[in-house]
Motif scaffolding. Sequence first.
Motif, short mmCIF file in Angstrom:
data_model
loop_
_atom_site.label_atom_id
_atom_site.label_comp_id
_atom_site.label_asym_id
_atom_site.label_seq_id
_atom_site.Cartn_x
_atom_site.Cartn_y
_atom_site.Cartn_z
N ALA A 93 0.82 -1.21 0.00
CA ALA A 93 0.00 0.00 0.00
C ALA A 93 0.85 1.26 0.00
O ALA A 93 1.93 1.30 0.60
N VAL A 94 0.36 2.26 -0.72
CA VAL A 94 0.90 3.61 -0.62
C VAL A 94 -0.21 4.45 0.02
O VAL A 94 -1.33 4.50 -0.52
N ILE A 95 0.09 5.01 1.19
CA ILE A 95 -0.96 5.73 1.93
C ILE A 95 -1.31 7.05 1.22
O ILE A 95 -0.43 7.82 0.84
N GLY A 96 -2.61 7.26 1.05
CA GLY A 96 -3.08 8.43 0.32
C GLY A 96 -3.33 9.63 1.21
O GLY A 96 -3.24 9.54 2.43
N ASP A 286 2.44 9.67 -6.26
CA ASP A 286 1.46 10.42 -5.50
C ASP A 286 0.17 9.62 -5.45
O ASP A 286 -0.27 9.08 -6.45
N ALA A 287 -0.41 9.48 -4.27
CA ALA A 287 -1.67 8.75 -4.15
C ALA A 287 -2.72 9.62 -3.47
O ALA A 287 -2.64 9.84 -2.27
N PRO A 288 -3.70 10.11 -4.23
CA PRO A 288 -4.76 10.89 -3.60
C PRO A 288 -5.55 10.02 -2.63
O PRO A 288 -5.75 10.37 -1.47
N ARG A 289 -5.99 8.83 -3.09
CA ARG A 289 -6.57 7.84 -2.20
C ARG A 289 -5.50 6.78 -1.94
O ARG A 289 -4.59 6.62 -2.75
N THR A 290 -5.60 6.06 -0.84
CA THR A 290 -4.63 5.01 -0.58
C THR A 290 -4.67 4.00 -1.72
O THR A 290 -5.75 3.59 -2.17
N ALA A 291 -3.49 3.63 -2.21
CA ALA A 291 -3.38 2.70 -3.34
C ALA A 291 -2.89 1.36 -2.82
O ALA A 291 -1.93 1.31 -2.04
N VAL A 292 -3.55 0.29 -3.24
CA VAL A 292 -3.23 -1.04 -2.73
C VAL A 292 -2.98 -1.99 -3.89
O VAL A 292 -3.66 -1.93 -4.92
N CYS A 293 -1.97 -2.84 -3.74
CA CYS A 293 -1.74 -3.91 -4.71
C CYS A 293 -1.83 -5.24 -3.96
O CYS A 293 -1.20 -5.41 -2.92
N ILE A 294 -2.64 -6.14 -4.48
CA ILE A 294 -2.82 -7.46 -3.87
C ILE A 294 -2.23 -8.50 -4.81
O ILE A 294 -2.61 -8.56 -5.98
N LEU A 295 -1.29 -9.29 -4.32
CA LEU A 295 -0.78 -10.41 -5.11
C LEU A 295 -1.10 -11.67 -4.30
O LEU A 295 -0.47 -11.92 -3.27
N THR A 296 -2.06 -12.44 -4.77
CA THR A 296 -2.60 -13.50 -3.94
C THR A 296 -2.30 -14.89 -4.50
O THR A 296 -1.94 -15.04 -5.67
N ASP A 297 -2.49 -15.86 -3.65
CA ASP A 297 -2.22 -17.26 -3.96
C ASP A 297 -3.54 -18.01 -4.16
O ASP A 297 -4.61 -17.48 -3.85
N LYS A 298 -3.47 -19.22 -4.68
CA LYS A 298 -4.58 -20.18 -4.72
C LYS A 298 -5.77 -19.78 -5.61
O LYS A 298 -6.84 -20.39 -5.49
N GLU A 299 -5.59 -18.78 -6.47
CA GLU A 299 -6.71 -18.41 -7.34
C GLU A 299 -7.08 -19.58 -8.23
O GLU A 299 -8.26 -19.82 -8.50
#
Length: 470
Positions: A93-96, A286-299
């Motif tokens: 996450a990059v806090i916005g 720059d992040a106006p809203r908090t930006a999140v990246c999810i890299l998940t397992d088991k999809e």
Amino acid sequence: MAEDSEKKEIKEASEKLKNYGWKNVTEKQTEEIMKYAEGYMEFLDMAKTEREAVEVTRDMAVSCGFADIDSVDSLHPGDRVFGVNREKSVYLAVIGREPLTEGFQAVGAHIDAPRLDLKQNPLYEDSGLAFLKTHYYGGIKKYQWTTIPLSLHGVVVLTDGTKIRICIGEDPQDPVFLVTDLLPHLSAKQNVKKVAEGVPAEKLNLIVGSMPLEDADSENVRKRILAILKEKYGMEEEDFRSAEIEAVPAVKARSLGLDRSMVAAYGQDDRVCAYPALTALLRLQDAPRTAVCILTDKEEIGSVGNTGMESRNFELFLMKLLEKSGITSPYALQKMLSASRALSADVTAAYDPNYPEVMEKNNAAYMGKGISIKKYTGARGKSGASDANAEYVAYVRGIFEKEGVAYQSSELGKVDEGGGGTIAYILANRGMDVLDCGVPVHSMHSPYESASKYDIYAAFRAYKAFLESM
Ligand code: MN
Ligand code: MN
């Protein structure tokens, strides 16, 4: 002035690029696209399993100034953090500038891929050959996994907690492994079977040796393999029981085509979306809203378990973001989720002119035409679909069009031809707005999938624009 005209030129080209793909790309843009693909191919070669993808991601994040969320006491706008879930999934996450309770922008991809897992009692000898038995993971066409070089990746965990890393078959000096297939001369019966039944799962056994240890009693080939495992890795046969070893194609990512316009590689579902999602977040200024990246397992097996998207460990990461931002209201988590927006970054089927019969031309995704949005997924009458609201699709379109990102709108094949899903519905069930948005690929789930470099770069630009949006 020169800079301005260059900017104008790129903007105009971007406008056209929306509709035409490669046709209107400037030389400078082509260079950018090709350079980006080089980084992507390096990532693919380093990250062939979910564990490796997490490791590479952590290294990249740290070098971009991200800190482990557990090492941080408080969070402020601009802060960059990540959380690793059991070495198999990772959230960044990059806090916005906006309060977290106003919601975040997320791009979610998965880093597991179809493969052959070793069984827990894998080793046996038959007719002077040693084999490892496998259990396939994800939706594969089994015949595709015979007679190709395979490498072994994973971990063996000993009862004292020692973790032994395995990676055999990637270095050109390493041996490889393979699953045999029947010679055509003796395939009369196999040839008339249904394709799905031509190679049964229990024949997906990896050849690992043929040299006896000594010419005494029995099972000497197997014993030599055990001796090698003991000597090289310090493991006993029983240690396979607490091992996770994956057989994956021992081939490198390569440029595809005389024009080098595509990438051919193993595991592009879904690293072809995971890498753009990750690099988009890492490069966020720059992040106006908090930006999140999810890299998940088991999809690939239903997003289950404590490392899949269904896992509550994602919420725990979000709770840490809230707590460390000083937000303690009991409603904060759900308020934030319900105000959040996501792109489910997963691949879609690219139109393949060799198999037009499964596609509906007006609603197919084409190679080299940009990233593809899918308003809904599912099968038959949209069963199991995550169906994005029209208002939200319009919001995402607006972002892409403003940014000049090439995108197309598609379904996964003809109605009633099959179907599929992504992690979209899981995020949507939590109250978020979610739209499927990913790269079209050929030969999905095969040992060697292909995708357009143009679309891969479009994905990066699309995800970055989305993460930077209000
Ligand atoms: Mn996928
Ligand atoms: Mn898949």
